[in-house]
Design an enzyme around this catalytic site. Structure first.
Site, PDB file in Angstrom:
ATOM      1  N   ARG A 126      69.092 -31.745  19.646  1.00  0.00           N
ATOM      2  CA  ARG A 126      70.132 -32.219  18.702  1.00  0.00           C
ATOM      3  C   ARG A 126      69.608 -32.361  17.266  1.00  0.00           C
ATOM      4  NH1 ARG A 126      71.304 -35.737  23.138  1.00  0.00           N
ATOM      5  NH2 ARG A 126      72.918 -34.783  24.413  1.00  0.00           N
ATOM      6  N   LYS A 148      73.741 -24.016   5.183  1.00  0.00           N
ATOM      7  CA  LYS A 148      74.538 -23.227   6.123  1.00  0.00           C
ATOM      8  C   LYS A 148      73.590 -22.478   7.047  1.00  0.00           C
ATOM      9  CE  LYS A 148      78.868 -22.265   3.742  1.00  0.00           C
ATOM     10  NZ  LYS A 148      79.731 -21.201   3.182  1.00  0.00           N
ATOM     11  N   GLU A 190      73.782 -11.497  -5.216  1.00  0.00           N
ATOM     12  CA  GLU A 190      74.072 -12.941  -5.152  1.00  0.00           C
ATOM     13  C   GLU A 190      73.746 -13.613  -6.486  1.00  0.00           C
ATOM     14  OE1 GLU A 190      75.748 -14.091  -2.656  1.00  0.00           O
ATOM     15  OE2 GLU A 190      75.092 -13.217  -0.763  1.00  0.00           O
ATOM     16  N   LYS A 232      74.143 -23.426  -7.472  1.00  0.00           N
ATOM     17  CA  LYS A 232      74.439 -23.695  -6.060  1.00  0.00           C
ATOM     18  C   LYS A 232      74.300 -25.193  -5.766  1.00  0.00           C
ATOM     19  CE  LYS A 232      74.276 -22.190  -1.386  1.00  0.00           C
ATOM     20  NZ  LYS A 232      74.026 -21.161  -0.418  1.00  0.00           N
ATOM     21  N   GLU A 242      82.123 -27.446   2.585  1.00  0.00           N
ATOM     22  CA  GLU A 242      83.132 -26.459   2.213  1.00  0.00           C
ATOM     23  C   GLU A 242      84.549 -26.888   2.566  1.00  0.00           C
ATOM     24  OE1 GLU A 242      81.760 -22.376   2.438  1.00  0.00           O
ATOM     25  OE2 GLU A 242      83.821 -21.735   2.811  1.00  0.00           O
ATOM     26  N   ARG A 246      83.201 -25.380  -2.456  1.00  0.00           N
ATOM     27  CA  ARG A 246      82.079 -24.539  -2.035  1.00  0.00           C
ATOM     28  C   ARG A 246      82.500 -23.109  -1.711  1.00  0.00           C
ATOM     29  NH1 ARG A 246      76.854 -25.928   1.792  1.00  0.00           N
ATOM     30  NH2 ARG A 246      76.045 -23.791   1.774  1.00  0.00           N
ATOM     31  N   ASN A 250      81.611 -17.837  -2.061  1.00  0.00           N
ATOM     32  CA  ASN A 250      81.909 -16.655  -1.248  1.00  0.00           C
ATOM     33  C   ASN A 250      82.646 -15.579  -2.035  1.00  0.00           C
ATOM     34  OD1 ASN A 250      80.713 -17.560   1.125  1.00  0.00           O
ATOM     35  ND2 ASN A 250      82.483 -18.849   1.558  1.00  0.00           N
ATOM     36  N   HIS A 253      82.687 -12.081  -0.775  1.00  0.00           N
ATOM     37  CA  HIS A 253      82.239 -12.098   0.616  1.00  0.00           C
ATOM     38  C   HIS A 253      83.345 -11.767   1.610  1.00  0.00           C
ATOM     39  CE1 HIS A 253      78.790 -13.879  -1.248  1.00  0.00           C
ATOM     40  NE2 HIS A 253      78.175 -14.126  -0.117  1.00  0.00           N
ATOM     41  N   HIS A 257      82.191  -9.157   4.001  1.00  0.00           N
ATOM     42  CA  HIS A 257      81.999  -9.385   5.444  1.00  0.00           C
ATOM     43  C   HIS A 257      82.767  -8.354   6.259  1.00  0.00           C
ATOM     44  CE1 HIS A 257      80.775 -13.923   5.040  1.00  0.00           C
ATOM     45  NE2 HIS A 257      79.811 -13.095   4.699  1.00  0.00           N
ATOM     46  N   HIS A 270      73.705  -7.109   3.545  1.00  0.00           N
ATOM     47  CA  HIS A 270      74.666  -8.142   3.155  1.00  0.00           C
ATOM     48  C   HIS A 270      74.916  -8.096   1.639  1.00  0.00           C
ATOM     49  CE1 HIS A 270      76.736 -11.980   3.070  1.00  0.00           C
ATOM     50  NE2 HIS A 270      75.887 -12.407   2.154  1.00  0.00           N
TER      51      HIS A 270
HETATM   52  P1  NAD Z   1      66.915 -10.175   5.756  1.00  0.00           P
HETATM   53  O1  NAD Z   1      66.606 -11.525   6.178  1.00  0.00           O
HETATM   54  O2  NAD Z   1      67.349  -9.197   6.790  1.00  0.00           O
HETATM   55  O3  NAD Z   1      65.667  -9.591   4.971  1.00  0.00           O
HETATM   56  C1  NAD Z   1      65.749  -8.299   4.458  1.00  0.00           C
HETATM   57  C2  NAD Z   1      64.573  -7.415   4.870  1.00  0.00           C
HETATM   58  O4  NAD Z   1      63.478  -7.709   4.020  1.00  0.00           O
HETATM   59  C3  NAD Z   1      64.094  -7.613   6.286  1.00  0.00           C
HETATM   60  O5  NAD Z   1      63.730  -6.373   6.822  1.00  0.00           O
HETATM   61  C4  NAD Z   1      62.868  -8.491   6.107  1.00  0.00           C
HETATM   62  O6  NAD Z   1      61.931  -8.345   7.139  1.00  0.00           O
HETATM   63  C5  NAD Z   1      62.320  -7.967   4.813  1.00  0.00           C
HETATM   64  N1  NAD Z   1      61.544  -8.920   4.030  1.00  0.00           N
HETATM   65  C6  NAD Z   1      61.788 -10.231   3.839  1.00  0.00           C
HETATM   66  N2  NAD Z   1      60.944 -10.728   2.944  1.00  0.00           N
HETATM   67  C7  NAD Z   1      60.125  -9.728   2.576  1.00  0.00           C
HETATM   68  C8  NAD Z   1      59.044  -9.624   1.665  1.00  0.00           C
HETATM   69  N3  NAD Z   1      58.683 -10.652   0.898  1.00  0.00           N
HETATM   70  N4  NAD Z   1      58.424  -8.438   1.543  1.00  0.00           N
HETATM   71  C9  NAD Z   1      58.834  -7.368   2.274  1.00  0.00           C
HETATM   72  N5  NAD Z   1      59.860  -7.384   3.128  1.00  0.00           N
HETATM   73  C10 NAD Z   1      60.500  -8.561   3.271  1.00  0.00           C
HETATM   74  O7  NAD Z   1      68.091 -10.166   4.644  1.00  0.00           O
HETATM   75  P2  NAD Z   1      68.439 -11.141   3.444  1.00  0.00           P
HETATM   76  O8  NAD Z   1      69.121 -10.286   2.465  1.00  0.00           O
HETATM   77  O9  NAD Z   1      67.297 -11.955   3.016  1.00  0.00           O
HETATM   78  O10 NAD Z   1      69.491 -12.134   4.088  1.00  0.00           O
HETATM   79  C11 NAD Z   1      70.737 -11.685   4.546  1.00  0.00           C
HETATM   80  C12 NAD Z   1      71.288 -12.712   5.482  1.00  0.00           C
HETATM   81  O11 NAD Z   1      71.483 -13.950   4.812  1.00  0.00           O
HETATM   82  C13 NAD Z   1      72.634 -12.344   6.064  1.00  0.00           C
HETATM   83  O12 NAD Z   1      72.622 -12.558   7.442  1.00  0.00           O
HETATM   84  C14 NAD Z   1      73.594 -13.288   5.384  1.00  0.00           C
HETATM   85  O13 NAD Z   1      74.713 -13.588   6.175  1.00  0.00           O
HETATM   86  C15 NAD Z   1      72.731 -14.483   5.180  1.00  0.00           C
HETATM   87  N6  NAD Z   1      73.191 -15.369   4.115  1.00  0.00           N
HETATM   88  C16 NAD Z   1      73.278 -16.683   4.393  1.00  0.00           C
HETATM   89  C17 NAD Z   1      73.672 -17.569   3.422  1.00  0.00           C
HETATM   90  C18 NAD Z   1      73.694 -19.045   3.701  1.00  0.00           C
HETATM   91  O14 NAD Z   1      74.192 -19.811   2.881  1.00  0.00           O
HETATM   92  N7  NAD Z   1      73.127 -19.487   4.803  1.00  0.00           N
HETATM   93  C19 NAD Z   1      73.979 -17.103   2.131  1.00  0.00           C
HETATM   94  C20 NAD Z   1      73.859 -15.748   1.870  1.00  0.00           C
HETATM   95  C21 NAD Z   1      73.460 -14.876   2.866  1.00  0.00           C
HETATM   96  N1  GLY Z   2      76.539 -18.506   0.534  1.00  0.00           N
HETATM   97  C1  GLY Z   2      77.706 -19.328   0.562  1.00  0.00           C
HETATM   98  C2  GLY Z   2      77.406 -20.770   0.723  1.00  0.00           C
HETATM   99  O1  GLY Z   2      76.289 -21.182   0.842  1.00  0.00           O
HETATM  100  O2  GLY Z   2      78.320 -21.531   0.757  1.00  0.00           O
END
Ligand code: NAD
Ligand code: GLY
Length: 366
Positions: A126, A148, A190, A232, A242, A246, A250, A253, A257, A270
């Protein structure tokens, strides 16, 4: 080389769930970055093979003096693995090593690792504490901040998750040196988003400094990460879960999405989908008379300069596109709500007549 100065610090003001984001070169390898974090017996590093090979040793070297056991689980790399099976790998590791509820989880990676590890931390017993160590630009400016956490469902992105805040975010600009160009561009989507939704002057700044950002200039990256995190933090501090404001984060998005799910996760990154989605949302804003047509062109030019796609894949088809957007978390009673721009620096949310949405899909697909 001269030592790095103190990192920038951006505070997320959420009372007893508040925390700091440390931003700068060398943050990961600086013992001071870890001051004040708990030192339970066990730490679990969640990462993936790509990031572990590049940056894992530096994190482990910082954690080994702090914890009796530093455990590690590497998830398979990629958006397609942001799912139950990856989540279970983390639970399996925690249970196999009899980790208790004080165990500190470190998420070392991009948004995929951060979102899955954060969700696992929210669920295990939990809730166990966790620290975000974002290694992509996208994760540093967005996904590691704000709490998130989620995994994807085949019917919709990020549909299974929780709000769960980290104890700290360690955003080391040096780790971006190894990021592939395509991933850097995805992160820029972003960064670009924050100007239209909240800060017209930041949009001007991004336009003026895009070449420096693409060249990975550290001062430009430092400003982009810090200002993105400040915006942010301002939004999340007012609306953590949200219930209103918030949702402006998006922007782009809802269309994005649908592109990601429509093509199958992992086809477009993404950030690529968000880049195209922002142009589509700008187009829809213009159709509603909220911004002039020139703003759509401004967004399109910037997204192209950031080396991101601006035409949605026609193969998805308008009917499926519209259906996919109904699964969006902002949808209410089957009606899709869009984040739109009403003058640069100000975002609003609206339900929009489907005919107009279809006009945007037709105008922005190729
Ligand atoms: P990712 O986590 O897939 O990373 C992208 C690629 O880069 C991967 O292959 C990873 O192994 C590689 N990588 C990471 N760091 C590296 C480095 N320093 N050097 C070399 N390679 C590296 O993608 P992302 O773009 O970081 O994240 C996308 C995800 O984030 C999506 O799933 C999206 O939904 C999520 N997201 C979440 C939020 C939130 O608020 N939680 C906000 C925006 C996006
Ligand atoms: N990336 C959207 C949020 O964090 O709300």
């Amino acid at each position: 080389m001269p030592p790095n100065g103190p990192p920038d610090r951006v505070a997320i003001d959420l009372g007893d769930r508040g925390y700091d984001i440390l931003i700068g070169p060398g943050v990961l390898g600086d013992p001071a970055s870890y001051d004040g974090l708990p030192r339970p017996q066990s730490a679990l590093v969640v990462s993936n093979p790509t990031v572990s090979a590049l940056h894992g040793a530096r994190l482990r070297a910082m954690l080994e003096p702090r914890h009796a056991r530093v455990l590690q689980v590497d998830l398979p790399d990629g958006e397609a693995y942001k799912d139950w099976s990856s989540l279970n790998l983390i639970f399996d590791a925690l249970l196999a090593h009899e980790c208790d509820r004080r165990t500190l989880v470190y998420a070392l990676g991009g948004g995929v690792v951060g979102d899955v590890a954060g969700f696992a931390a929210a669920c295990y017993m939990r809730g166990v504490p966790f620290v975000q160590v974002p290694t992509t630009l996208l994760a540093q400016v967005d996904s590691s901040v704000g709490g998130k956490t989620a995994i994807n469902h085949p019917r919709g992105k990020n549909m299974i998750g929780a709000f769960y805040q980290p104890l700290r975010v360690l955003a080391d600009l040096d780790v971006l040196d190894t990021l592939p160009d395509r991933e850097l561009s995805a992160g820029l989507a972003e960064v670009i988003k924050y100007g239209p939704i909240a800060d017209a002057a930041f949009l001007d700044w991004v336009e003026a400094h895009l070449d420096a950002l693409l060249a990975r200039g550290k001062p430009a990256l430092a400003h982009a990460v810090r200002r993105s995190c400040e915006i942010k933090a301002w939004v999340v501090g007012q609306d953590e879960r949200e219930s209103g404001l918030r949702a402006i984060l998006n922007y782009g998005h809802t269309f994005g999405h649908a592109i990601e799910a429509g093509l199958g996760y992992g086809q477009w990154l993404h950030g690529e989908a968000v880049g195209c989605g922002m142009v589509m949302a700008a187009d829809l804003s213009a159709r509603l008379g909220l911004v002039p047509a020139a703003f759509v062109e401004r967004m399109r030019r910037l997204v192209v300069r950031a080396r991101l796609p601006v035409a949605a894949p026609a193969a998805i088809g308008a009917d499926r596109f519209v259906d996919l957007m109904r699964v969006d978390k902002k949808a209410e009673g089957g009606q899709t709500r869009f984040v739109l721009i009403e003058g640069v620096g100000h975002a609003v949310q609206r339900v929009v007549p489907e005919a107009l949405v279809r006009e945007t899909i037709a105008a922005c697909s190729g």
